[in-house]
Design an enzyme around this catalytic site. Structure first.
Site, PDB file in Angstrom:
ATOM      1  N   GLY A  13       3.787   8.861  -5.778  1.00  0.00           N
ATOM      2  CA  GLY A  13       2.882   8.568  -4.671  1.00  0.00           C
ATOM      3  C   GLY A  13       3.154   9.406  -3.438  1.00  0.00           C
ATOM      4  O   GLY A  13       4.095  10.200  -3.375  1.00  0.00           O
ATOM      5  N   PHE A  14       2.318   9.201  -2.435  1.00  0.00           N
ATOM      6  CA  PHE A  14       2.366   9.938  -1.171  1.00  0.00           C
ATOM      7  C   PHE A  14       3.753   9.862  -0.526  1.00  0.00           C
ATOM      8  O   PHE A  14       4.365  10.884  -0.200  1.00  0.00           O
ATOM      9  CB  PHE A  14       1.285   9.347  -0.255  1.00  0.00           C
ATOM     10  CG  PHE A  14       1.238   9.877   1.142  1.00  0.00           C
ATOM     11  CD1 PHE A  14       1.360  11.232   1.406  1.00  0.00           C
ATOM     12  CD2 PHE A  14       1.036   9.002   2.205  1.00  0.00           C
ATOM     13  CE1 PHE A  14       1.295  11.714   2.709  1.00  0.00           C
ATOM     14  CE2 PHE A  14       0.964   9.466   3.508  1.00  0.00           C
ATOM     15  CZ  PHE A  14       1.100  10.824   3.763  1.00  0.00           C
ATOM     16  N   LEU A  15       4.281   8.659  -0.365  1.00  0.00           N
ATOM     17  CA  LEU A  15       5.604   8.472   0.227  1.00  0.00           C
ATOM     18  C   LEU A  15       6.713   8.749  -0.778  1.00  0.00           C
ATOM     19  O   LEU A  15       7.722   9.381  -0.448  1.00  0.00           O
ATOM     20  CB  LEU A  15       5.730   7.044   0.770  1.00  0.00           C
ATOM     21  CG  LEU A  15       7.088   6.637   1.346  1.00  0.00           C
ATOM     22  CD1 LEU A  15       7.445   7.495   2.561  1.00  0.00           C
ATOM     23  CD2 LEU A  15       7.094   5.152   1.704  1.00  0.00           C
ATOM     24  N   TYR A 155      -3.863  -7.773  -0.671  1.00  0.00           N
ATOM     25  CA  TYR A 155      -2.845  -6.794  -0.284  1.00  0.00           C
ATOM     26  C   TYR A 155      -1.843  -7.359   0.724  1.00  0.00           C
ATOM     27  O   TYR A 155      -0.631  -7.384   0.445  1.00  0.00           O
ATOM     28  CB  TYR A 155      -3.470  -5.494   0.226  1.00  0.00           C
ATOM     29  CG  TYR A 155      -2.424  -4.488   0.635  1.00  0.00           C
ATOM     30  CD1 TYR A 155      -1.602  -3.897  -0.333  1.00  0.00           C
ATOM     31  CD2 TYR A 155      -2.208  -4.164   1.967  1.00  0.00           C
ATOM     32  CE1 TYR A 155      -0.607  -3.006   0.031  1.00  0.00           C
ATOM     33  CE2 TYR A 155      -1.210  -3.270   2.337  1.00  0.00           C
ATOM     34  CZ  TYR A 155      -0.419  -2.692   1.364  1.00  0.00           C
ATOM     35  OH  TYR A 155       0.577  -1.807   1.730  1.00  0.00           O
ATOM     36  N   LYS A 159       2.102  -8.337  -0.412  1.00  0.00           N
ATOM     37  CA  LYS A 159       3.209  -7.607   0.224  1.00  0.00           C
ATOM     38  C   LYS A 159       4.106  -8.566   1.016  1.00  0.00           C
ATOM     39  O   LYS A 159       5.333  -8.428   1.010  1.00  0.00           O
ATOM     40  CB  LYS A 159       2.673  -6.501   1.132  1.00  0.00           C
ATOM     41  CG  LYS A 159       1.976  -5.364   0.413  1.00  0.00           C
ATOM     42  CD  LYS A 159       2.926  -4.555  -0.470  1.00  0.00           C
ATOM     43  CE  LYS A 159       3.818  -3.622   0.319  1.00  0.00           C
ATOM     44  NZ  LYS A 159       4.633  -2.743  -0.563  1.00  0.00           N
TER      45      LYS A 159
END
Length: 373
Positions: A13-15, A155, A159
């Site tokens: 992923g992005f991170l 979401y 989380k």
């Protein structure tokens, strides 16, 4: 800490990719395992090129597969759990999001106990803190204040519950008789090169004659550059393994921001893309209160149609609130406990992101020209 090893979930992923790139620079790290459900060929190739003194092992597997997680955790010193289903638009089924974000985290915690992994770092989200109302104002908030999301949307709910589980697991007994130590990082909205959300925004603008959508002009937020968010994870991994620092970090959560100026989401998109001729939509925009109630009506329509048709509203109350609230947080606690200081300043972060946006604009302008021909 000598000869330690690290598993990163959501590594494609992005991170996750940035965390992997930084981890291989750690002097004492022997192996980093990169786990994701599927890796793009270019990401897999990039990870292979990272093979230096640190062994990089690429693993494909499902966060809901307990056996896969147990194998991935064998012999690991630290787990950095970034894998998540991120969706504030209602595009992904509710149960899918909860399964990945909550059940997946519980599976991974259990795998750590069985494989005797002593350190667990959870990538949480600013969404677990709110905002709960577009009228709410939080400027330079901090961890001692009580901020908790009350949204039932999948979401923020998943989380929040996953973070609670991670922090509650701190101090758990491991199979080998050791102790599990955990912490959670709550990054602000993460921007930077290859951001999926910025990609969508820019491509949509290119297709709309260079006009950027205006969705969050009433917000004030402090986004964090992706390299700085990744750096905080490296420091947390070091800290949980350091006998002097670890007692202060165990069971704690940290807001992760940097020195990016406080601004609206719309201003951020414009500042990052203006060098390439993109500009915000100047047409009339309904007031936030009206957008909020329109969001409620759209949610109601979606609910009523659900038995016969899966209608996905263009926006909802949660998204309107997220996009139009004053909600900023300080990184002083991370500075104190983790030794966190942003690696990259605002100007460099802006230039890096703008340059990438320029390549995106040119690429998609070319696509439009080809279609026109």
């Amino acid at each position: 800490m000598p000869g330690w090893s690290c598993l990163v979930t959501g590594a494609g992923g992005f991170l996750g990719q940035r965390i992997i790139r930084m981890l291989v620079q750690e002097k004492e790290l022997q192996e980093v395992r990169a786990l994701d459900k599927v890796f793009r060929p270019e990401t897999r190739e990039e990870f292979c090129k990272l093979q230096t003194k640190t062994k990089v092992t690429v693993l494909e597997g499902d966060i809901l597969d307990a056996q896969c997680l147990r194998r991935a955790c064998q012999g690991i010193s630290v787990v950095i759990h970034t894998a998540a289903a991120i969706d504030v638009f209602g595009a992904i089924p509710r149960q899918t999001i909860i399964d990945i974000n909550l059940k997946g985290t519980l599976n991974l915690l259990e795998a750590c106990v069985q494989a005797s992994v002593p350190a667990f770092i959870y990538t949480s989200s600013i969404d677990v803190a709110g905002p709960n109302s577009y009228k709410e104002i939080v400027l330079n908030g901090h961890e001692e204040q009580q901020h908790e999301s009350t949204w039932s949307d999948p979401y923020p709910y998943s989380k929040k519950m996953a973070e609670k589980a991670v922090l509650a697991a701190n101090g758990s007994s491991l199979k080998n008789g050791g102790t599990l130590h955990t912490c959670a990082l709550r990054p602000m909205y993460i921007y930077g090169e290859k951001s999926p959300l910025i990609s969508v925004t820019i491509i949509r603008a290119v297709k709309n004659s260079g006009i950027l959508d205006v969705t969050g002009k009433f917000s004030t937020v402090n986004p964090v550059y992706v390299n700085n968010a990744a750096w905080a994870h490296i420091l947390a991994a070091r800290g949980l393994q350091d006998p002097r620092k670890s007692p202060n970090i165990q069971g704690q959560f940290y807001y992760i921001s940097d020195d990016t100026p406080h601004q609206s989401y719309d201003d951020l998109n414009y500042v990052l893309s203006k060098d390439w001729g993109l500009r915000p939509d100047s047409s009339w925009r309904p007031p936030v209160a009206l957008l909020y109630w329109l969001g409620f009506l759209l949610e109601l329509v979606s609910f009523l149609l659900r038995p016969v048709y899966n209608y996905q509203p263009p926006f909802n109350r949660h998204l309107v609130t997220l996009s139009n609230t004053v909600f900023t947080f300080s990184y002083k606690k991370a500075q104190r406990d983790l030794g966190y200081e942003p690696l990259v300043g605002w100007e460099e972060a802006r230039e890096n992101t703008s340059e990438w946006i320029g390549s995106l604009v040119e690429q998609h302008k070319g696509t439009l020209n080809t279609k026109a021909q």
